[in-house]
Design a protein around this motif. Structure first.
Motif, PDB file in Angstrom:
ATOM      1  N   MET A 172      -1.597   3.252   4.468  1.00 22.80           N
ATOM      2  CA  MET A 172      -0.802   2.024   3.983  1.00 22.80           C
ATOM      3  C   MET A 172      -0.527   2.091   2.487  1.00 22.80           C
ATOM      4  O   MET A 172       0.420   2.183   1.681  1.00 22.80           O
ATOM      5  CB  MET A 172      -1.294   0.963   4.060  1.00 22.80           C
ATOM      6  CG  MET A 172      -1.448  -0.385   2.535  1.00 22.80           C
ATOM      7  SD  MET A 172      -3.098  -1.576   2.519  1.00 22.80           S
ATOM      8  CE  MET A 172      -2.189  -3.154   2.664  1.00 22.80           C
ATOM      9  N   LEU A 173      -1.581   2.920   1.771  1.00 24.91           N
ATOM     10  CA  LEU A 173      -1.764   3.833   0.474  1.00 24.91           C
ATOM     11  C   LEU A 173      -1.250   5.022   0.812  1.00 24.91           C
ATOM     12  O   LEU A 173      -2.483   5.635   1.019  1.00 24.91           O
ATOM     13  CB  LEU A 173      -2.501   3.745  -0.367  1.00 24.91           C
ATOM     14  CG  LEU A 173      -2.252   3.900  -2.241  1.00 24.91           C
ATOM     15  CD1 LEU A 173      -1.402   3.019  -2.771  1.00 24.91           C
ATOM     16  CD2 LEU A 173      -3.667   3.560  -2.043  1.00 24.91           C
ATOM     17  N   SER A 174      -0.492   6.117  -0.224  1.00 25.81           N
ATOM     18  CA  SER A 174      -0.545   7.208  -0.398  1.00 25.81           C
ATOM     19  C   SER A 174      -0.705   7.911  -1.938  1.00 25.81           C
ATOM     20  O   SER A 174       0.097   7.560  -1.983  1.00 25.81           O
ATOM     21  CB  SER A 174       0.716   7.652   0.555  1.00 25.81           C
ATOM     22  OG  SER A 174       0.404   9.219   0.445  1.00 25.81           O
ATOM     23  N   LYS A 182      -4.875   0.998   6.891  1.00 23.21           N
ATOM     24  CA  LYS A 182      -4.697  -0.945   6.349  1.00 23.21           C
ATOM     25  C   LYS A 182      -5.512  -1.125   7.619  1.00 23.21           C
ATOM     26  O   LYS A 182      -6.526  -0.235   8.609  1.00 23.21           O
ATOM     27  CB  LYS A 182      -3.318  -0.975   7.455  1.00 23.21           C
ATOM     28  CG  LYS A 182      -3.351  -2.746   7.348  1.00 23.21           C
ATOM     29  CD  LYS A 182      -2.018  -2.882   7.614  1.00 23.21           C
ATOM     30  CE  LYS A 182      -1.892  -4.468   7.654  1.00 23.21           C
ATOM     31  NZ  LYS A 182      -3.214  -5.298   8.949  1.00 23.21           N
ATOM     32  N   GLY A 183      -6.674  -2.017   6.526  1.00 26.82           N
ATOM     33  CA  GLY A 183      -8.501  -2.396   7.537  1.00 26.82           C
ATOM     34  C   GLY A 183      -9.442  -1.699   6.937  1.00 26.82           C
ATOM     35  O   GLY A 183     -10.401  -2.205   7.495  1.00 26.82           O
ATOM     36  N   GLU A 184      -9.293   0.033   5.938  1.00 29.28           N
ATOM     37  CA  GLU A 184     -10.154   0.239   5.810  1.00 29.28           C
ATOM     38  C   GLU A 184     -10.773  -0.090   4.837  1.00 29.28           C
ATOM     39  O   GLU A 184     -10.247  -1.213   3.476  1.00 29.28           O
ATOM     40  CB  GLU A 184      -9.543   1.629   5.624  1.00 29.28           C
ATOM     41  CG  GLU A 184      -9.581   2.666   6.970  1.00 29.28           C
ATOM     42  CD  GLU A 184      -9.703   3.926   6.473  1.00 29.28           C
ATOM     43  OE1 GLU A 184      -9.609   5.339   7.020  1.00 29.28           O
ATOM     44  OE2 GLU A 184      -8.272   4.598   5.416  1.00 29.28           O
ATOM     45  N   PRO A 223      -4.128 -10.450  -2.069  1.00 27.08           N
ATOM     46  CA  PRO A 223      -3.383  -9.086  -2.298  1.00 27.08           C
ATOM     47  C   PRO A 223      -4.114  -8.974  -0.537  1.00 27.08           C
ATOM     48  O   PRO A 223      -4.124  -8.954   0.366  1.00 27.08           O
ATOM     49  CB  PRO A 223      -4.726  -8.251  -3.041  1.00 27.08           C
ATOM     50  CG  PRO A 223      -5.642  -8.682  -2.608  1.00 27.08           C
ATOM     51  CD  PRO A 223      -5.079 -10.227  -2.919  1.00 27.08           C
ATOM     52  N   ARG A 224      -3.203  -7.761   0.244  1.00 28.10           N
ATOM     53  CA  ARG A 224      -3.295  -6.341   0.889  1.00 28.10           C
ATOM     54  C   ARG A 224      -4.756  -5.636   0.380  1.00 28.10           C
ATOM     55  O   ARG A 224      -4.950  -5.133   2.017  1.00 28.10           O
ATOM     56  CB  ARG A 224      -1.848  -6.114   1.393  1.00 28.10           C
ATOM     57  CG  ARG A 224      -1.909  -7.727   2.161  1.00 28.10           C
ATOM     58  CD  ARG A 224       0.364  -6.743   2.133  1.00 28.10           C
ATOM     59  NE  ARG A 224       0.856  -6.580   1.467  1.00 28.10           N
ATOM     60  CZ  ARG A 224       2.021  -5.767   1.527  1.00 28.10           C
ATOM     61  NH1 ARG A 224       2.149  -5.407   2.489  1.00 28.10           N
ATOM     62  NH2 ARG A 224       2.651  -5.487   0.609  1.00 28.10           N
ATOM     63  N   LEU A 225      -4.268  -5.070  -0.368  1.00 28.95           N
ATOM     64  CA  LEU A 225      -5.350  -4.030  -0.989  1.00 28.95           C
ATOM     65  C   LEU A 225      -5.978  -4.376  -1.890  1.00 28.95           C
ATOM     66  O   LEU A 225      -5.220  -4.745  -3.429  1.00 28.95           O
ATOM     67  CB  LEU A 225      -4.294  -2.656  -0.894  1.00 28.95           C
ATOM     68  CG  LEU A 225      -5.012  -1.374  -1.980  1.00 28.95           C
ATOM     69  CD1 LEU A 225      -6.246  -0.677  -0.372  1.00 28.95           C
ATOM     70  CD2 LEU A 225      -3.808  -0.581  -2.407  1.00 28.95           C
ATOM     71  N   ALA A 234     -11.953 -10.533   6.249  1.00 27.67           N
ATOM     72  CA  ALA A 234     -10.763 -11.283   6.286  1.00 27.67           C
ATOM     73  C   ALA A 234      -9.184 -10.976   6.928  1.00 27.67           C
ATOM     74  O   ALA A 234      -8.395 -11.689   6.421  1.00 27.67           O
ATOM     75  CB  ALA A 234     -10.887 -12.056   5.603  1.00 27.67           C
ATOM     76  N   GLY A 235      -8.767  -8.945   7.096  1.00 27.94           N
ATOM     77  CA  GLY A 235      -7.999  -8.842   6.953  1.00 27.94           C
ATOM     78  C   GLY A 235      -7.728  -7.827   5.458  1.00 27.94           C
ATOM     79  O   GLY A 235      -6.011  -7.493   5.693  1.00 27.94           O
ATOM     80  N   MET A 236      -8.409  -7.978   4.814  1.00 30.10           N
ATOM     81  CA  MET A 236      -7.738  -7.129   3.590  1.00 30.10           C
ATOM     82  C   MET A 236      -8.222  -5.242   3.852  1.00 30.10           C
ATOM     83  O   MET A 236      -9.036  -4.881   4.752  1.00 30.10           O
ATOM     84  CB  MET A 236      -8.072  -7.687   2.099  1.00 30.10           C
ATOM     85  CG  MET A 236      -7.229  -8.917   1.616  1.00 30.10           C
ATOM     86  SD  MET A 236      -7.837  -9.981   0.937  1.00 30.10           S
ATOM     87  CE  MET A 236      -8.860 -10.681   1.438  1.00 30.10           C
TER      88      MET A 236
END
Ligand code: ATP
Length: 234
Positions: free
Chosen positions: A1-3, A26-28, A153-155, A183-185
């Motif tokens: 997701m983020l790099s 994602k999800g970490e 946010p997603r992150l 909750a999915g973030m």
């Protein structure tokens, strides 16, 4: 997701982080730990668009975001809670949260994120009309996280959420971080309190004088004899 790829960020020629690379899936929950001045805040600022990296790249969901303005990065789905929280001190808890939701474009539904915030931090729902400046340090941190969540946010990136907070509320905040992930973030958290942070994280990085000293699964880092001696006082 983020790099984050080989990012170097400097202040007037003084290099604060040097060729730092981190990955967040994602999800970490990913923890970046390190001593005072290791460059933790600079790393988050470089991702959030508060500081512009001198070299390297930041990619979010496959698109480069380094060099973009901070509000655009927020709109892309990254919320950032800085160390000093930056609440609106004279405004009520409720107004601080409402202002958070204005940053989210495209959708007017405020109820879902508000419900999540009240679920996570019942203390806030009991203090809706209280001015932010009259909250305790821990409550202010909860409000800062709550306001960030209002942008859906997603992150979520947190800069030392435990700073200046009494131990009981620190536990509540770390527990909330786990719930936020559930909750999915996805959560990227920088902390000096390494032990607590490793307890909730999936993976971790240790920064030392602006470089990545070590990375791996949080359980492995916690069990590493050098880390236990140098950072955990064990
Ligand atoms: P802390 O836990 O104390 O916040 P940190 O790991 O977050 O530390 P940074 O705040 O990123 O570390 O600082 C890294 C280095 O960059 C330090 O040497 C610091 O003095 C320097 N630095 C940070 N912000 C600035 C600034 N605005 N101007 C000049 N130097 C800065």
């Amino acid at each position: 997701m983020l790099s984050v790829h080989e990012v170097t960020t400097a202040y007037q020629g003084l290099v604060a982080i040097s060729s730092v690379s981190i990955e967040v899936a994602k999800g970490e929950i990913v923890c970046v730990a390190g001593a005072n001045g290791a460059g933790k805040s600079t790393l988050l600022k470089s991702i959030a668009g508060a500081e512009r990296p001198r070299a390297g790249s930041v990619t979010f969901d496959g698109a480069r975001i380094d060099g973009l303005a901070q509000h655009i990065i927020t709109a892309r789905g990254i919320a950032y809670v800085p160390e000093n929280r930056r609440l609106f001190p004279r405004l009520s808890v409720h107004d601080n949260l409402r202002l958070g939701s204005y940053m989210y474009r495209g959708e007017t539904d405020r109820d879902a994120p508000l419900k999540l915030v009240f679920n996570l931090f019942p203390r806030l729902s009991e203090r809706l009309e209280q001015r932010a400046e009259t909250l305790s340090g821990g409550e202010q941190q909860m409000l800062a996280i709550g306001r960030a969540l209002m942008t859906r946010p997603r992150l979520l990136m947190l800069d030392e959420p435990s700073q200046g907070i009494m131990p009981k509320l620190v536990d509540e905040i770390f527990a909330a971080v786990k719930q936020i992930r559930d909750a999915g973030m996805t959560v990227l958290i920088v902390e000096q309190r390494m032990a607590e942070c490793l307890d909730i994280a999936d993976r971790a990085y240790i920064l030392q004088t602006g470089r990545v000293l070590m990375q791996g699964r949080a359980v492995d880092i916690k069990g590493n004899p050098d880390v236990r001696k140098a950072y955990l006082g064990l």
